[in-house]
Design a protein around this motif. Structure first.
Motif, mmCIF file in Angstrom:
data_model
loop_
_atom_site.group_PDB
_atom_site.id
_atom_site.type_symbol
_atom_site.label_atom_id
_atom_site.label_comp_id
_atom_site.label_asym_id
_atom_site.label_seq_id
_atom_site.Cartn_x
_atom_site.Cartn_y
_atom_site.Cartn_z
ATOM 1 N N THR A 17 1.016 -1.168 -0.084
ATOM 2 C CA THR A 17 -0.010 0.080 -0.214
ATOM 3 C C THR A 17 0.847 1.125 -0.161
ATOM 4 N N PRO A 18 0.652 2.064 -0.800
ATOM 5 C CA PRO A 18 1.333 3.325 -0.864
ATOM 6 C C PRO A 18 1.425 3.965 0.535
ATOM 7 N N GLN A 19 2.690 4.644 0.866
ATOM 8 C CA GLN A 19 2.984 5.075 2.119
ATOM 9 C C GLN A 19 3.179 6.851 1.989
ATOM 10 N N ILE A 20 2.309 7.521 2.159
ATOM 11 C CA ILE A 20 2.384 8.901 2.176
ATOM 12 C C ILE A 20 2.487 9.518 3.234
ATOM 13 N N HIS A 21 3.251 10.609 3.294
ATOM 14 C CA HIS A 21 3.658 11.306 4.706
ATOM 15 C C HIS A 21 2.211 12.289 4.707
ATOM 16 N N ASP A 22 1.849 12.634 5.753
ATOM 17 C CA ASP A 22 0.817 13.591 6.334
ATOM 18 C C ASP A 22 0.750 15.008 5.412
ATOM 19 N N SER A 23 1.904 15.490 5.668
ATOM 20 C CA SER A 23 2.175 16.648 5.094
ATOM 21 C C SER A 23 2.397 16.688 3.437
ATOM 22 N N ALA A 24 2.255 15.593 2.751
ATOM 23 C CA ALA A 24 2.447 15.727 1.311
ATOM 24 C C ALA A 24 1.328 16.166 0.828
ATOM 25 N N PHE A 25 0.997 16.890 -0.485
ATOM 26 C CA PHE A 25 -0.109 17.038 -1.142
ATOM 27 C C PHE A 25 -0.207 16.406 -2.218
ATOM 28 N N ILE A 26 -1.270 15.480 -2.413
ATOM 29 C CA ILE A 26 -1.658 14.839 -3.498
ATOM 30 C C ILE A 26 -2.953 15.374 -4.282
ATOM 31 N N ALA A 27 -2.889 16.036 -5.332
ATOM 32 C CA ALA A 27 -3.642 16.737 -6.165
ATOM 33 C C ALA A 27 -4.791 15.973 -6.752
ATOM 34 N N PRO A 28 -6.020 16.441 -6.907
ATOM 35 C CA PRO A 28 -7.160 15.541 -7.410
ATOM 36 C C PRO A 28 -6.763 14.999 -8.843
ATOM 37 N N GLY A 29 -7.293 13.758 -9.036
ATOM 38 C CA GLY A 29 -6.903 13.086 -10.253
ATOM 39 C C GLY A 29 -5.620 12.197 -10.163
ATOM 40 N N CYS A 30 -4.974 12.171 -9.104
ATOM 41 C CA CYS A 30 -3.807 11.305 -9.115
ATOM 42 C C CYS A 30 -4.148 9.851 -8.850
ATOM 43 N N ARG A 31 -3.151 8.824 -9.372
ATOM 44 C CA ARG A 31 -3.382 7.443 -9.197
ATOM 45 C C ARG A 31 -2.026 6.975 -8.398
ATOM 46 N N ILE A 32 -2.101 6.636 -7.323
ATOM 47 C CA ILE A 32 -0.704 6.069 -6.702
ATOM 48 C C ILE A 32 -0.962 4.712 -6.326
ATOM 49 N N ILE A 33 -0.174 3.874 -6.770
ATOM 50 C CA ILE A 33 -0.225 2.346 -6.677
ATOM 51 C C ILE A 33 0.849 1.702 -6.485
ATOM 52 N N GLY A 34 0.612 0.592 -5.462
ATOM 53 C CA GLY A 34 1.344 -0.380 -4.982
ATOM 54 C C GLY A 34 2.734 0.313 -3.941
ATOM 55 N N ASP A 35 3.858 -0.029 -4.149
ATOM 56 C CA ASP A 35 5.028 -0.112 -3.230
ATOM 57 C C ASP A 35 5.568 1.420 -3.467
ATOM 58 N N VAL A 36 4.831 2.501 -3.194
ATOM 59 C CA VAL A 36 5.061 3.976 -3.315
ATOM 60 C C VAL A 36 5.275 4.412 -1.974
ATOM 61 N N THR A 37 6.612 5.362 -1.889
ATOM 62 C CA THR A 37 6.745 5.946 -0.518
ATOM 63 C C THR A 37 6.979 7.597 -1.086
ATOM 64 N N ILE A 38 6.167 8.164 -0.386
ATOM 65 C CA ILE A 38 6.153 9.770 -0.618
ATOM 66 C C ILE A 38 6.439 10.394 0.659
ATOM 67 N N GLY A 39 7.529 11.387 0.737
ATOM 68 C CA GLY A 39 7.993 12.110 1.977
ATOM 69 C C GLY A 39 7.311 13.356 2.231
ATOM 70 N N ALA A 183 -7.243 24.952 -1.000
ATOM 71 C CA ALA A 183 -8.214 25.141 -2.160
ATOM 72 C C ALA A 183 -9.045 23.945 -2.271
ATOM 73 N N THR A 184 -8.415 22.576 -2.583
ATOM 74 C CA THR A 184 -8.872 21.536 -2.935
ATOM 75 C C THR A 184 -9.840 20.767 -1.553
ATOM 76 N N ALA A 185 -9.407 20.950 -0.426
ATOM 77 C CA ALA A 185 -9.849 20.740 0.639
ATOM 78 C C ALA A 185 -11.435 21.263 0.869
ATOM 79 N N GLU A 186 -11.335 22.408 0.282
ATOM 80 C CA GLU A 186 -12.809 23.315 0.318
ATOM 81 C C GLU A 186 -13.752 22.907 -0.688
ATOM 82 N N ALA A 187 -13.022 22.250 -1.896
ATOM 83 C CA ALA A 187 -13.883 22.136 -2.883
ATOM 84 C C ALA A 187 -14.969 20.793 -2.672
#
Length: 187
Positions: A17-39, A183-187
């Motif tokens: 499962t992708p591991q994404i740091h809480d402070s990372a921004f992932i924009a709408p429309g993204c696809r994150i799949i498998g063994d992914v780490t985002i700092g 902005a995207t959190a409000e949308a």
């Protein structure tokens, strides 16, 4: 900055499962799949695909992957037992519509828009691949060099102003990501 959003796909594949740091921004429309780490404070912009079902993808702190880019990797194969993971360091700038495949980008590397970086290629710290370039398999851009063309070739060494410009770009994207997250959190 994801908060159970339905306009983003986070997909578990092969038990990874992708591991994404809480402070990372992932924009709408993204696809994150498998063994992914985002700092921390990384930003993955609109409509990017990061797919790691056959190997791993690591994206460092404050790195940005701009709109429409694709990040993938390659699994083990004859002669390459570890395959080609994609490892992206800290403070890396990746332009719009870039293809990164089984490559290594060191801290503070820069990849210009609509470029391709192929399996086993390396971009060292403070180095730049120009817009529209193709860095072919196994090639290495040394620290503080600019390469351009398809296939990419050495153009010149980068001066201090160019390196500082890249660092300013990183700071801009960290700040800009916070604005877009709100902005995207409000949308």
């Amino acid at each position: 900055m994801i908060n159970n959003r339905t306009d983003i796909s986070i997909v578990t594949v092969n038990g990874k499962t992708p591991q994404i740091h809480d402070s990372a921004f992932i924009a709408p429309g993204c696809r994150i799949i498998g063994d992914v780490t985002i700092g921390p404070e990384a930003s993955i912009w609109y409509n990017c695909v990061i797919r790691a079902e056959v190997n791993r993808v690591v994206i460092g702190a404050r790195t940005n992957i701009q709109d429409g880019s694709v990040v993938h990797c390659d699994g083990p194969m004859p002669g390459v037992e570890d395959g080609f993971p994609t490892i992206i360091g800290d403070d890396v700038l990746v332009g719009h519509n870039v293809m990164l495949h089984g490559c290594i980008l060191h801290d503070r590397a820069f990849v210009g828009l609509s470029s391709t970086v192929m399996n086993g290629a390396v971009i060292e710290s403070d180095a730049m691949l120009a817009a529209g370039a193709m860095l072919t398999q196994g090639k290495c851009i040394a620290a503080r060099q600019l390469w351009a063309g398809s296939p990419a070739r050495f153009v010149r060494d980068l001066d201090d102003a160019a390196v500082m410009g890249m660092r300013i770009g990183v700071a801009h994207y960290v700040t800009n990501a916070k604005l877009h997250a709100a902005a995207t959190a409000e949308a």
